[in-house]
Design a protein around this motif. Structure first.
Motif, PDB file in Angstrom:
ATOM      1  N   SER A 153      41.950  22.141 -49.347  1.00 61.43           N
ATOM      2  CA  SER A 153      41.875  23.386 -50.113  1.00 61.43           C
ATOM      3  C   SER A 153      42.684  23.271 -51.393  1.00 61.43           C
ATOM      4  CB  SER A 153      42.398  24.551 -49.260  1.00 61.43           C
ATOM      5  OG  SER A 153      41.634  24.707 -48.094  1.00 61.43           O
ATOM      6  N   HIS A 154      43.918  22.791 -51.243  1.00 61.88           N
ATOM      7  CA  HIS A 154      44.791  22.667 -52.410  1.00 61.88           C
ATOM      8  C   HIS A 154      44.269  21.640 -53.401  1.00 61.88           C
ATOM      9  CE1 HIS A 154      48.585  21.351 -54.518  1.00 61.88           C
ATOM     10  NE2 HIS A 154      48.592  22.642 -54.718  1.00 61.88           N
ATOM     11  N   LEU A 155      43.776  20.522 -52.900  1.00 66.02           N
ATOM     12  CA  LEU A 155      43.259  19.470 -53.772  1.00 66.02           C
ATOM     13  C   LEU A 155      42.022  19.931 -54.538  1.00 66.02           C
ATOM     14  CD1 LEU A 155      43.675  16.231 -51.614  1.00 66.02           C
ATOM     15  CD2 LEU A 155      44.853  16.806 -53.737  1.00 66.02           C
ATOM     16  N   THR A 156      41.190  20.757 -53.916  1.00 64.52           N
ATOM     17  CA  THR A 156      40.011  21.287 -54.591  1.00 64.52           C
ATOM     18  C   THR A 156      40.407  22.132 -55.789  1.00 64.52           C
ATOM     19  OG1 THR A 156      38.815  21.343 -52.487  1.00 64.52           O
ATOM     20  CG2 THR A 156      37.895  22.633 -54.304  1.00 64.52           C
ATOM     21  N   VAL A 157      41.414  22.990 -55.608  1.00 62.71           N
ATOM     22  CA  VAL A 157      41.920  23.814 -56.697  1.00 62.71           C
ATOM     23  C   VAL A 157      42.474  22.928 -57.813  1.00 62.71           C
ATOM     24  CG1 VAL A 157      43.674  25.501 -57.357  1.00 62.71           C
ATOM     25  CG2 VAL A 157      42.432  25.769 -55.203  1.00 62.71           C
ATOM     26  N   VAL A 158      43.236  21.902 -57.427  1.00 62.12           N
ATOM     27  CA  VAL A 158      43.849  21.004 -58.404  1.00 62.12           C
ATOM     28  C   VAL A 158      42.776  20.302 -59.240  1.00 62.12           C
ATOM     29  CG1 VAL A 158      45.151  18.853 -58.655  1.00 62.12           C
ATOM     30  CG2 VAL A 158      45.978  20.652 -57.119  1.00 62.12           C
ATOM     31  N   VAL A 159      41.734  19.804 -58.587  1.00 64.07           N
ATOM     32  CA  VAL A 159      40.674  19.076 -59.294  1.00 64.07           C
ATOM     33  C   VAL A 159      39.979  19.990 -60.302  1.00 64.07           C
ATOM     34  CG1 VAL A 159      38.420  17.975 -59.024  1.00 64.07           C
ATOM     35  CG2 VAL A 159      40.288  17.375 -57.485  1.00 64.07           C
ATOM     36  N   PHE A 160      39.636  21.213 -59.878  1.00 69.89           N
ATOM     37  CA  PHE A 160      38.983  22.163 -60.781  1.00 69.89           C
ATOM     38  C   PHE A 160      39.851  22.429 -62.019  1.00 69.89           C
ATOM     39  CE2 PHE A 160      36.167  24.300 -57.370  1.00 69.89           C
ATOM     40  CZ  PHE A 160      35.100  23.511 -57.746  1.00 69.89           C
ATOM     41  N   PHE A 161      41.099  22.783 -61.773  1.00 70.18           N
ATOM     42  CA  PHE A 161      41.975  23.236 -62.842  1.00 70.18           C
ATOM     43  C   PHE A 161      42.348  22.100 -63.788  1.00 70.18           C
ATOM     44  CE2 PHE A 161      46.081  24.416 -64.683  1.00 70.18           C
ATOM     45  CZ  PHE A 161      45.797  25.689 -65.166  1.00 70.18           C
ATOM     46  N   TYR A 162      42.781  20.975 -63.224  1.00 66.21           N
ATOM     47  CA  TYR A 162      43.275  19.886 -64.050  1.00 66.21           C
ATOM     48  C   TYR A 162      42.156  19.193 -64.828  1.00 66.21           C
ATOM     49  CZ  TYR A 162      48.116  19.935 -62.447  1.00 66.21           C
ATOM     50  OH  TYR A 162      49.415  20.292 -62.209  1.00 66.21           O
ATOM     51  N   THR A 163      40.978  19.055 -64.234  1.00 66.46           N
ATOM     52  CA  THR A 163      39.872  18.392 -64.931  1.00 66.46           C
ATOM     53  C   THR A 163      39.491  19.146 -66.195  1.00 66.46           C
ATOM     54  OG1 THR A 163      38.989  17.513 -62.858  1.00 66.46           O
ATOM     55  CG2 THR A 163      37.496  17.598 -64.733  1.00 66.46           C
ATOM     56  N   SER A 164      39.328  20.462 -66.075  1.00 68.35           N
ATOM     57  CA  SER A 164      38.942  21.257 -67.238  1.00 68.35           C
ATOM     58  C   SER A 164      40.056  21.300 -68.280  1.00 68.35           C
ATOM     59  CB  SER A 164      38.576  22.679 -66.804  1.00 68.35           C
ATOM     60  OG  SER A 164      39.628  23.263 -66.052  1.00 68.35           O
TER      61      SER A 164
END
Length: 322
Positions: free
Chosen positions: A249-260
Motif C-alpha cells: 500500500s505504502h509503496l504504491t503511494v510512493v510510486v505514484f507521487f514520486y514518479t510524477s
C-alpha cells in the motif's frame, strides 16, 4: 496580453499570468472535465476528511502508523485545495487570469505541502521498518514524542525549502509571454517565462529536487529492502502475506507521487510540453491524493472497522473481523 520580446529593456514587466490549462478545449469537453474533476475533488475531500476524523478520534487507531496516515490525509487535503478549486473555476469562466501575488502564493503552498509529503512518506517507511524489524523496541523508538517531532520536522522542512524555491523561482524579472501552459502555477513552467540566466535557476531546482525527492527515496528503498529481508528470513507464509499487503500500500503511494514529481522537476525542459505536463500534474495534484485513502483504507481491516464505526455502518464494522 502577450509580450512579443524577451528583452527586458524593451518588454513590459509581467504583472499577471494567464493559466491556459484546458482553454483550447471545446465547451462540451470543459463541461465534462468540470463534472469529472469536481466529482474527484469531492471524493478526495470526503475520503481524506474521514481518515483525518477517525485517525484523530478513534482510540483503537492510537498507533504511529495511523498518526502518520492522518497527517498524510491532511497534507493531501491542503494539496488538492491549493490547485483544484481554481481549475474548476477556470473551466466554467472565460477569465483565466491570476495576479502575480496569487501565482507566487500558490507556488509556495505547492512547494510547502509537496516537500512535506515527500518527507512524511519517508518517515512512514521508517515506521514500517521499525515495526517489522524491531517489534520489541517499536513502542520505545516510535514514541508519541518522536512521531510529533517527525511530523513537525516535515512541515518545517517544507516551509524552509518552500522559501528557498520561491526565491530562486522569482529572483529574475518576468518580461516574456505571461501564458502558463498548465492549470496552475507550476514552477518549471513559470520559471521558463522569466528573463535572466534560466539554466542556473533550473540547475538549482534540479539540485533541490535531488535532495527533496531522491534522499527520501533512498530511505524508503533502504527501509523496504530490510523489511523484505526480514520477512523472507523469519516470517510465516500468512505473516508474509499480511506484511506484504501493508507495505505494498505504502509503496504504491510512493510510486505514484514520486514518479510524477520527478518528471515535473527533474527532467530537462526540452522534454516537456503541455500534453506531457498536464497529465503528470493531474497525477500528483488530484489522482494521488484521491488514491491514498483508497490504497490505505480498503486494504486495512482496522481502518474498515473504524470507518464503519464512524459512519454507523454495521457491514463495514464487521469487516474488521473478516
Amino acid at each position: 496580453m502577450r509580450s512579443q520580446t524577451a528583452d527586458p529593456k524593451n518588454s513590459s514587466t509581467v504583472t499577471e499570468f494567464i493559466l491556459v490549462g484546458f482553454e483550447q478545449s471545446s465547451p462540451s469537453t470543459r463541461a465534462l472535465l468540470f463534472t469529472l474533476f469536481l466529482a474527484l475533488y469531492s471524493l478526495a475531500m470526503a475520503m481524506n476528511g474521514l481518515i483525518i476524523f477517525i485517525t484523530w478520534t478513534d482510540p483503537r487507531l492510537n498507533s504511529p502508523m495511523y498518526f502518520f496516515l492522518g497527517h498524510l490525509s491532511f497534507l493531501d487535503v491542503c494539496f488538492i485545495t491549493t490547485t483544484i478549486p481554481q481549475m474548476l473555476v477556470h473551466l466554467v469562466t472565460k477569465n483565466h487570469t491570476v495576479s502575480f501575488v496569487s501565482c507566487m502564493t500558490q507556488m509556495y503552498l505547492v512547494f510547502l505541502v509537496g516537500v512535506a509529503e515527500c518527507i512524511l512518506l519517508a518517515f512512514m517507511a521508517y515506521d514500517r521498518y521499525v515495526a517489522i524489524c524491531h517489534p520489541l523496541n517499536y513502542a520505545q523508538i516510535m514514541s508519541q514524542k518522536v512521531c510529533v517531532r517527525l511530523v513537525c520536522s516535515s512541515w518545517i522542512f517544507g516551509m524552509v525549502n518552500g522559501i528557498f524555491l520561491e526565491y530562486i523561482s522569482f529572483r529574475n524579472p518576468f518580461c516574456k509571454d505571461n501564458h502558463i501552459e498548465n492549470f496552475f502555477c507550476e514552477a518549471p513552467i513559470v520559471i521558463a517565462l522569466s528573463c535572466g540566466d534560466l539554466k542556473f535557476t533550473m540547475k538549482l531546482i534540479f539540485v533541490d529536487a535531488i535532495v527533496v525527492l531522491l534522499s527520501p527515496m533512498v530511505l524508503i528503498i533502504t527501509s523496504y529492502a530490510r523489511i523484505l529481508a526480514s520477512i523472507l528470513r523469519r516470517a510465516s507464509s500468512s505473516g508474509r502475506g499480511k506484511t506484504f499487503s501493508t507495505c505494498a500500500s505504502h509503496l504504491t503511494v510512493v510510486v505514484f507521487f514520486y514518479t510524477s514529481a520527478m518528471f515535473s522537476y527533474m527532467n530537462p525542459r526540452s522534454t516537456h510540453g503541455p500534453d506531457k505536463d498536464k497529465p503528470f500534474s493531474l497525477l500528483y495534484t488530484i489522482i494521488t491524493p484521491m488514491c491514498n485513502p483508497v490504497i490505505y483504507s480498503f486494504r486495512n481491516k482496522e481502518m474498515k472497522g473504524a470507518m464503519g464505526r464512524a459512519l454507523g455502518i454495521g457491514s463495514l464494522a464487521q469487516a474488521e473481523s473478516v
